[in-house]
Design an enzyme around this catalytic site. Structure first.
Site, short mmCIF file in Angstrom:
data_model
loop_
_atom_site.label_atom_id
_atom_site.label_comp_id
_atom_site.label_asym_id
_atom_site.label_seq_id
_atom_site.Cartn_x
_atom_site.Cartn_y
_atom_site.Cartn_z
N CYS A 1 9.73 15.76 34.13
CA CYS A 1 8.30 15.57 33.82
C CYS A 1 7.45 16.68 34.41
O CYS A 1 6.33 16.92 33.95
CB CYS A 1 7.82 14.21 34.32
SG CYS A 1 7.96 13.98 36.11
N SER B 1 8.04 20.70 44.17
CA SER B 1 7.59 19.54 43.40
C SER B 1 6.10 19.31 43.58
O SER B 1 5.49 19.78 44.55
CB SER B 1 8.35 18.28 43.86
OG SER B 1 9.73 18.43 43.65
N GLU C 1 9.77 15.24 47.52
CA GLU C 1 10.26 14.12 46.71
C GLU C 1 11.76 14.20 46.53
O GLU C 1 12.34 15.28 46.45
CB GLU C 1 9.55 14.09 45.35
CG GLU C 1 9.89 15.23 44.43
CD GLU C 1 10.17 14.76 43.01
OE1 GLU C 1 10.74 13.68 42.85
OE2 GLU C 1 9.84 15.50 42.08
N GLY C 2 12.40 13.04 46.43
CA GLY C 2 13.86 12.99 46.37
C GLY C 2 14.44 12.94 44.98
O GLY C 2 15.61 13.27 44.79
N GLN C 3 13.65 12.55 44.00
CA GLN C 3 14.21 12.35 42.66
C GLN C 3 14.71 13.66 42.03
O GLN C 3 15.67 13.66 41.27
CB GLN C 3 13.14 11.73 41.75
CG GLN C 3 13.72 11.24 40.43
CD GLN C 3 12.68 10.57 39.56
OE1 GLN C 3 11.53 10.43 39.94
NE2 GLN C 3 13.10 10.14 38.39
N GLN D 1 18.15 14.95 39.73
CA GLN D 1 18.02 15.64 38.43
C GLN D 1 18.81 16.95 38.43
O GLN D 1 19.39 17.34 37.41
CB GLN D 1 16.54 15.88 38.13
CG GLN D 1 15.79 14.59 37.82
CD GLN D 1 14.28 14.72 37.92
OE1 GLN D 1 13.75 15.58 38.63
NE2 GLN D 1 13.57 13.87 37.22
N GLY E 1 14.31 2.93 32.34
CA GLY E 1 15.21 4.00 32.75
C GLY E 1 14.98 4.35 34.21
O GLY E 1 14.46 3.54 34.99
N LYS E 2 15.31 5.59 34.60
CA LYS E 2 15.17 6.00 36.00
C LYS E 2 13.73 5.91 36.48
O LYS E 2 13.46 5.38 37.55
CB LYS E 2 15.69 7.43 36.16
CG LYS E 2 17.18 7.58 35.89
CD LYS E 2 17.60 9.04 35.92
CE LYS E 2 19.07 9.21 35.55
NZ LYS E 2 19.47 10.64 35.47
#
Length: 529
Positions: A129, A188, A193-195, A199, A272-273
């Site tokens: 995103c 980020s 952030e960890g997401q 990815q 979803g995630k």
């Protein structure tokens, strides 16, 4: 006049040509005696059998001709480069990013399409995103960038000048450092952030077995994952940090002017995630009941098992508008490439509950799920991922201090990767040297056998072959050892590269057609078939 003719005439009649000092090394002229009208010309032999008119002047080669003659040499000496090209949340608005977004399911296909281009050897795609970035190993920097930019333009329908206005473009060490910072969460929107690390891991998972996701690119992303893990283990940058999903929930709270979602009628579209994370953060903020719209109930059931004390009501996608009519806060986080909520269908929704003036949409999808025009309506508010800065800026200063520790780790890992990448330069030399020695061995063995006129048994031939191979392997052992390095020791690497250059010189291992040219030739031949 052709370049060859120009060059021949130039040596024939230097006396009739006027030269500029820039055409000679500084040592050719004594500065205090320099004369532009009668320069001192190096000795040359004039051919009297081909006289030319007195006023004849040999023209200098044009810049284009000079470029043509020098391009072949420059091209063969050019090394392959690691390149990152794309857009991210820092360089381009969401309106631009969503046009270039590449769904995860298409990443393997895109890798193959990119590697079919003449100057692209390896590729990987990272599309989230907040960013769409393409990582490449290109046989030529400027040719590779041009080909990929044209490909992006055709794929997205966005013009090249518009892409160039917003793109990031980094080479080699800068490109590597950028990916390491991305994996560590330093690039980020939400610092730390960890997401994003998951990815980056997905890039490797998607690339497994795909032609074009090869040694350098695969090694680059695996090293990036190692960096991300180290940063999160050895620093506090992730402690108390927020993800895009949690920032979306925080933003919704700020706009509702409430401390929790206890009395809110919440609708989450997508399980979803991103949707799952939104649901978890909603629960952390006091939400105990919500409706989740998804294509199937399977993922919703999995979330229910994790959050047993929360009332999660599943509804199919076909009932989305009915659910929206009953909600006052709507989160969207799907991979849909078309709008879920247009201005027209939001306008006809009934008014929200008592005490709430406008229905709140928080859209964290790329491409967006909610028409930006919805924000023009009196009964709705719309926020997207770019609006999350309001939440992020509140705790950015503290994370910037923590990021300094992370950069030290990135520097160490960057040096390790660059050394490993440089050590790969010896691989072609090892292969060429082995082939060179093998040709000599096979030739000499054949000569020996021919002199013996066939009076050799099968066992004797096998013994002679084993003898020749044994001698070759023992002779190769030393040079091969000195052409290998694990990349961790800079001194060792310097010695290895020097050994490689020495071996190339001693045995004349450089071929007339460079490895790069050969790869491009093969690619172009395949494209014609």
């Amino acid at each position: 006049m052709s370049m060859a003719a120009s060059s021949s005439t130039d040596h024939t009649l230097r006396s009739s040509v006027k030269f500029s000092p820039a055409q000679f090394p500084k040592s050719t002229f004594a500065p205090q005696r320099l004369s532009f009208t009668t320069p001192k010309i190096p000795k040359c032999t004039l051919r009297s059998d081909n006289p030319l008119p007195q006023n004849f002047i040999v023209s200098k080669p044009s810049p284009l001709e000079i470029l043509k003659t020098s391009s072949a040499d420059r091209y063969t000496k050019e090394k392959s480069s690691i390149i990152v090209i794309g857009l991210n949340v820092h360089t381009a608005p969401v309106e631009m990013r969503e046009k270039l977004a590449i769904p995860e399911a298409q990443w393997p296909q895109v890798i193959q399409e990119l590697c079919a281009l003449n100057h692209i050897e390896e590729a990987a795609v990272l599309s989230t995103c907040n960013r769409i970035e393409i990582y490449l190993v290109a046989l030529s920097q400027h040719r590779g960038v041009r080909e990929v930019t044209d490909w992006i333009s055709k794929k997205s329908g966005v013009s090249v000048p518009e892409i160039s206005k917003h793109q990031i473009l980094l080479y080699n060490k800068d490109a590597t450092q950028h990916l390491f910072e991305v994996a560590a969460g330093l690039d980020s929107l939400v610092l730390g952030e960890g997401q994003i690390l998951s990815q980056v891991k997905q890039v490797v998972k998607s690339g497994q077995g795909v032609p074009g996701f090869d040694r350098k690119i695969s090694g680059l992303f695996k090293q990036a994952i190692s960096v991300g893990k180290r940063v999160r283990t050895e620093t506090n940058i992730s402690s108390g940090s927020v993800s895009v999903s949690s920032a979306a929930v925080e933003l919704a709270l700020m706009k509702r002017l409430e401390s929790s979602f206890g009395d809110a009628k919440v609708l989450v579209i997508g399980a979803g995630k991103m949707g799952k994370l939104v649901i978890k953060h909603l629960v952390a903020k006091g939400c105990r009941k919500m409706v989740v719209v998804n294509r199937s109930e399977e993922k919703v059931n999995a979330i229910r098992k994790e959050l047993k004390d929360v009332d999660i009501v599943y509804r199919p996608l076909s009932e989305m508008m009915e659910c929206a009519a009953e909600a006052d806060v709507i989160f969207t986080g799907t991979a849909s490439e078309s709008l879920l909520f247009s201005k027209e269908n939001v306008e006809i929704l009934p008014p929200v509950g008592q005490g709430v003036r406008r229905r709140l949409f928080v859209d964290i999808s790329i491409p967006r799920n909610v028409d930006p025009g919805v924000s023009e309506l009196e009964n709705a508010l719309v926020y997207n991922v770019d609006d999350l800065r309001e939440v992020v800026d509140a705790n950015k200063e503290d994370r910037q201090r923590k990021a300094m520790e992370a950069r030290g780790i990135i520097k160490e890992e960057l040096n390790t990767f660059e050394a490993w990448k440089d050590s790969l330069e010896t691989v072609p030399t090892i292969k060429k040297f082995r082939a060179y020695v093998e040709r000599i061995r096979a030739s000499e063995l054949e000569k020996c056998l021919s002199k013996m006129r066939g009076d050799v048994s099968k066992e004797q031939k096998e013994a002679m072959y084993a003898l020749s191979m044994g001698i070759v392997n023992k002779l190769l052992h030393g040079p091969m050892q000195h052409l290998r390095c694990d990349g961790n020791d800079t001194k060792c690497l310097d010695e290895v590269l020097e050994n490689m250059r020495a071996l190339n010189r001693m045995y004349d291992l450089e071929t007339e057609i460079s490895l790069m040219e050969e790869k491009i030739r093969v690619k172009m031949e395949k494209a014609k078939k």
